[in-house]
Design a protein around this motif. Structure first.
Motif, PDB file in Angstrom:
ATOM      1  N   PHE A   1       0.842  -1.205   0.000  1.00  0.00           N
ATOM      2  CA  PHE A   1       0.000   0.000   0.000  1.00  0.00           C
ATOM      3  C   PHE A   1       0.871   1.248   0.000  1.00  0.00           C
ATOM      4  CE2 PHE A   1      -2.787  -3.171   1.760  1.00  0.00           C
ATOM      5  CZ  PHE A   1      -4.080  -2.768   1.442  1.00  0.00           C
ATOM      6  N   TYR A   2       0.712   2.098  -0.988  1.00  0.00           N
ATOM      7  CA  TYR A   2       1.373   3.397  -0.933  1.00  0.00           C
ATOM      8  C   TYR A   2       0.336   4.475  -1.211  1.00  0.00           C
ATOM      9  CZ  TYR A   2       4.294   7.353  -2.049  1.00  0.00           C
ATOM     10  OH  TYR A   2       4.850   8.609  -2.077  1.00  0.00           O
TER      11      TYR A   2
ATOM     12  N   GLU B   1      -2.878   4.761  -0.358  1.00  0.00           N
ATOM     13  CA  GLU B   1      -4.091   4.155  -0.913  1.00  0.00           C
ATOM     14  C   GLU B   1      -5.243   4.281   0.081  1.00  0.00           C
ATOM     15  OE1 GLU B   1      -4.150   2.976  -3.934  1.00  0.00           O
ATOM     16  OE2 GLU B   1      -2.255   1.992  -4.447  1.00  0.00           O
TER      17      GLU B   1
ATOM     18  N   ASN C   1       9.023   5.407   2.435  1.00  0.00           N
ATOM     19  CA  ASN C   1       8.675   4.835   1.142  1.00  0.00           C
ATOM     20  C   ASN C   1       9.912   4.207   0.507  1.00  0.00           C
ATOM     21  OD1 ASN C   1       8.411   5.777  -2.142  1.00  0.00           O
ATOM     22  ND2 ASN C   1       6.859   4.474  -1.265  1.00  0.00           N
TER      23      ASN C   1
ATOM     24  N   LYS D   1       7.810   0.047  -4.720  1.00  0.00           N
ATOM     25  CA  LYS D   1       6.990  -1.166  -4.762  1.00  0.00           C
ATOM     26  C   LYS D   1       7.800  -2.453  -4.674  1.00  0.00           C
ATOM     27  CE  LYS D   1       3.666  -3.848  -7.176  1.00  0.00           C
ATOM     28  NZ  LYS D   1       3.038  -4.252  -8.432  1.00  0.00           N
TER      29      LYS D   1
ATOM     30  N   THR E   1      -3.056  -3.188  -4.758  1.00  0.00           N
ATOM     31  CA  THR E   1      -4.172  -2.878  -3.874  1.00  0.00           C
ATOM     32  C   THR E   1      -5.161  -1.887  -4.476  1.00  0.00           C
ATOM     33  OG1 THR E   1      -2.763  -1.230  -2.873  1.00  0.00           O
ATOM     34  CG2 THR E   1      -2.881  -3.349  -1.791  1.00  0.00           C
ATOM     35  N   ASP E   2      -4.982  -1.568  -5.771  1.00  0.00           N
ATOM     36  CA  ASP E   2      -5.918  -0.628  -6.395  1.00  0.00           C
ATOM     37  C   ASP E   2      -7.011  -1.365  -7.165  1.00  0.00           C
ATOM     38  OD1 ASP E   2      -4.373  -1.635  -8.362  1.00  0.00           O
ATOM     39  OD2 ASP E   2      -3.602   0.280  -9.085  1.00  0.00           O
TER      40      ASP E   2
ATOM     41  N   GLN F   1      -6.696  -3.284  -9.593  1.00  0.00           N
ATOM     42  CA  GLN F   1      -6.441  -3.499 -11.021  1.00  0.00           C
ATOM     43  C   GLN F   1      -6.223  -4.987 -11.286  1.00  0.00           C
ATOM     44  OE1 GLN F   1      -3.331  -0.318 -11.999  1.00  0.00           O
ATOM     45  NE2 GLN F   1      -4.745  -0.232 -13.709  1.00  0.00           N
TER      46      GLN F   1
ATOM     47  N   LYS G   1       1.691   4.033 -22.970  1.00  0.00           N
ATOM     48  CA  LYS G   1       2.178   3.041 -22.008  1.00  0.00           C
ATOM     49  C   LYS G   1       2.206   1.655 -22.635  1.00  0.00           C
ATOM     50  CE  LYS G   1       2.047   1.421 -17.310  1.00  0.00           C
ATOM     51  NZ  LYS G   1       1.478   1.464 -15.986  1.00  0.00           N
TER      52      LYS G   1
ATOM     53  N   ARG H   1      -7.398  -6.514 -17.439  1.00  0.00           N
ATOM     54  CA  ARG H   1      -6.970  -5.612 -16.373  1.00  0.00           C
ATOM     55  C   ARG H   1      -7.935  -4.451 -16.246  1.00  0.00           C
ATOM     56  NH1 ARG H   1      -2.687  -5.045 -13.128  1.00  0.00           N
ATOM     57  NH2 ARG H   1      -1.783  -3.004 -12.717  1.00  0.00           N
TER      58      ARG H   1
ATOM     59  N   ARG I   1      -7.928   1.450 -12.294  1.00  0.00           N
ATOM     60  CA  ARG I   1      -7.757   1.743 -10.884  1.00  0.00           C
ATOM     61  C   ARG I   1      -9.095   2.202 -10.292  1.00  0.00           C
ATOM     62  NH1 ARG I   1      -4.530   3.743  -6.978  1.00  0.00           N
ATOM     63  NH2 ARG I   1      -2.447   2.992  -7.390  1.00  0.00           N
TER      64      ARG I   1
ATOM     65  N   LYS J   1      -4.555   7.521  -7.428  1.00  0.00           N
ATOM     66  CA  LYS J   1      -3.913   7.578  -8.740  1.00  0.00           C
ATOM     67  C   LYS J   1      -2.565   6.845  -8.745  1.00  0.00           C
ATOM     68  CE  LYS J   1      -1.949  12.290  -8.331  1.00  0.00           C
ATOM     69  NZ  LYS J   1      -1.239  12.126  -7.117  1.00  0.00           N
ATOM     70  N   THR J   2      -2.108   6.495  -9.937  1.00  0.00           N
ATOM     71  CA  THR J   2      -0.879   5.730 -10.062  1.00  0.00           C
ATOM     72  C   THR J   2       0.307   6.543  -9.550  1.00  0.00           C
ATOM     73  OG1 THR J   2       0.662   4.675 -11.589  1.00  0.00           O
ATOM     74  CG2 THR J   2      -0.633   6.496 -12.456  1.00  0.00           C
ATOM     75  N   SER J   3       1.297   5.849  -8.980  1.00  0.00           N
ATOM     76  CA  SER J   3       2.450   6.593  -8.484  1.00  0.00           C
ATOM     77  C   SER J   3       3.638   6.419  -9.421  1.00  0.00           C
ATOM     78  CB  SER J   3       2.793   6.128  -7.075  1.00  0.00           C
ATOM     79  OG  SER J   3       2.711   4.731  -6.996  1.00  0.00           O
TER      80      SER J   3
HETATM   81  N1  UDP Z   1       3.118   0.891  -4.474  1.00  0.00           N
HETATM   82  C1  UDP Z   1       3.983   0.755  -3.378  1.00  0.00           C
HETATM   83  N2  UDP Z   1       5.049   1.621  -3.273  1.00  0.00           N
HETATM   84  C2  UDP Z   1       5.301   2.606  -4.195  1.00  0.00           C
HETATM   85  C3  UDP Z   1       4.435   2.709  -5.301  1.00  0.00           C
HETATM   86  C4  UDP Z   1       3.349   1.831  -5.416  1.00  0.00           C
HETATM   87  O1  UDP Z   1       3.814  -0.120  -2.537  1.00  0.00           O
HETATM   88  O2  UDP Z   1       6.274   3.355  -4.022  1.00  0.00           O
HETATM   89  C5  UDP Z   1       1.957  -0.045  -4.613  1.00  0.00           C
HETATM   90  C6  UDP Z   1       0.600   0.625  -4.787  1.00  0.00           C
HETATM   91  O3  UDP Z   1       0.007   0.944  -3.553  1.00  0.00           O
HETATM   92  C7  UDP Z   1      -0.171  -0.440  -5.547  1.00  0.00           C
HETATM   93  C8  UDP Z   1       0.892  -1.108  -6.405  1.00  0.00           C
HETATM   94  O4  UDP Z   1       2.141  -0.800  -5.784  1.00  0.00           O
HETATM   95  O5  UDP Z   1      -0.720  -1.429  -4.683  1.00  0.00           O
HETATM   96  C9  UDP Z   1       0.864  -0.643  -7.849  1.00  0.00           C
HETATM   97  O6  UDP Z   1       1.012   0.757  -7.899  1.00  0.00           O
HETATM   98  P1  UDP Z   1       0.299   1.660  -9.004  1.00  0.00           P
HETATM   99  O7  UDP Z   1      -1.135   1.300  -9.129  1.00  0.00           O
HETATM  100  O8  UDP Z   1       0.634   3.079  -8.668  1.00  0.00           O
HETATM  101  O9  UDP Z   1       1.081   1.213 -10.315  1.00  0.00           O
HETATM  102  P2  UDP Z   1       0.493   0.948 -11.793  1.00  0.00           P
HETATM  103  O10 UDP Z   1      -0.703   0.054 -11.629  1.00  0.00           O
HETATM  104  O11 UDP Z   1       0.152   2.273 -12.333  1.00  0.00           O
HETATM  105  O12 UDP Z   1       1.624   0.285 -12.505  1.00  0.00           O
END
Ligand code: UDP
Ligand code: MG
Length: 310
Positions: A14-15, A17, A74, A77, A98-99, A101, A135, A200, A203, A207-209
């Protein structure tokens, strides 16, 4: 704590979230209850700056199967995932975003395949329409390049969402590197693998990080972790350039012998100097990427620091 053996360990990073905690946990717990096997949900709070931790602690009050690992800041991930994996106790381990997806319903199919005897069950996205075109193109390019120049092939469009058995996890934990490109590490260990397909989703909240720069560095991390081709290629670039300049030089000598000297040549001189300068800098840059990684690795720092377990 009871002594019941845990079958399923979910690993959830979780970051920031805060809006996802309840939604996610509710959905996952519903699926796990259907399966009727002892489970735990290892929630890793990766230094969130919002109310994620408070929400998780609140959720734990109603569900003792939730385990919270709070990192001291932090760590990203990959590190959060590594931390979660280290704290699992189950026979099978399932990392999941955890989003939402990664659809939790797939867990049932994961388990069905595990019961058939697979050690790894992958989830492949057949539909990436929830991602932007840019992407999708860059992701495709990344898999192409990576798999061309690396011995460890990572399957295209497969994320971290998967099932692995304890046996596989033990193998993964044998890999000592502290900069962990998990997709590559998962692929590197091998084992008997099944692949499921899924769509897939978008979200659900937050939002994405990952921005473009982070993704670019992630791609470089992936390639430099599993291939040395970018280092070795400079030998061949060097040979090619020297060969070409040797041929060109010989031609110049012959031309001078037969037709005498002609002075002009400013433009060509300048271009070749700049071109070669550019190539050399690229070469240095690649060396720098690897050196930086060797440097970081040589410090032998831990991948993550845990503030506390709740
Ligand atoms: N996450 C994390 N640390 C980080 C960035 C993301 O633990 O520094 C987690 C975030 O909470 C989520 C997962 O990694 O559960 C995927 O992140 P995100 O949805 O932002 O990535 P995307 O789906 O856009 O690739
Ligand atoms: Mg996401």
């Amino acid at each position: 704590m009871n002594n019941q053996k845990i079958t399923i360990s979910i690993v959830a990073p979780f970051y920031c979230e805060e809006d996802m905690c309840d939604l996610f946990l509710k959905k996952v717990i519903a699926v796990l209850n259907e399966l009727n096997k002892p489970f735990e949900i290892v929630c890793v709070n990766d230094g969130s700056t919002d109310n994620t931790l408070a929400n998780l602690l609140q959720a734990k009050k109603n569900c003792p199967n939730i385990k919270i690992i709070n990192l001291s800041r932090n760590f990203g991930k990959e590190a959060a995932l590594t931390a979660g994996l280290d704290y699992t106790k189950g026979e099978v381990i399932i990392p999941i975003d955890t989003d939402l997806q990664d659809p939790p319903d797939l867990i049932k199919e994961f388990i069905a395949h595990w019961e058939e005897g697979y050690d790894v069950v992958l989830a492949k996205r057949i539909d990436r329409s929830s991602d932007s075109i840019a992407k999708r193109i860059t992701a495709h390019l990344f898999y192409k390049v990576h798999n061309k120049i690396s011995h460890t092939k990572i399957p295209e469009n497969v994320g971290d969402y998967r099932l692995i058995t304890r046996k596989v996890l033990n193998a993964i934990r044998e890999l000592p590197e502290n900069q962990r490109f998990m997709k590559g590490i998962f692929a590197w260990v091998g084992f008997r693998t099944a692949t499921l397909e899924y769509k897939r989703d978008k979200r659900k909240a937050g939002k994405t990080s990952f921005n473009v720069w982070k993704l670019w560095n992630f791609a470089i991390e992936g390639i430099t972790s599993f291939s040395t081709v970018p280092l070795q290629i400079w030998l061949y670039v060097g040979i090619l350039v020297s060969l070409l300049s040797f041929i060109y030089g010989s031609y110049m000598i012959l031309r001078t012998l037969f037709f005498g000297v002609d002075v002009p040549g400013y433009a060509s001189l300048l271009t070749s100097i700049l071109f070669l300068g550019g190539i050399q800098l690229i070469g240095f840059g690649v060396l720098g990427e690897y050196m930086g990684r060797i440097y970081m690795e040589s410090k032998r720092r831990p991948t993550y620091i845990v503030e506390g377990e709740y």
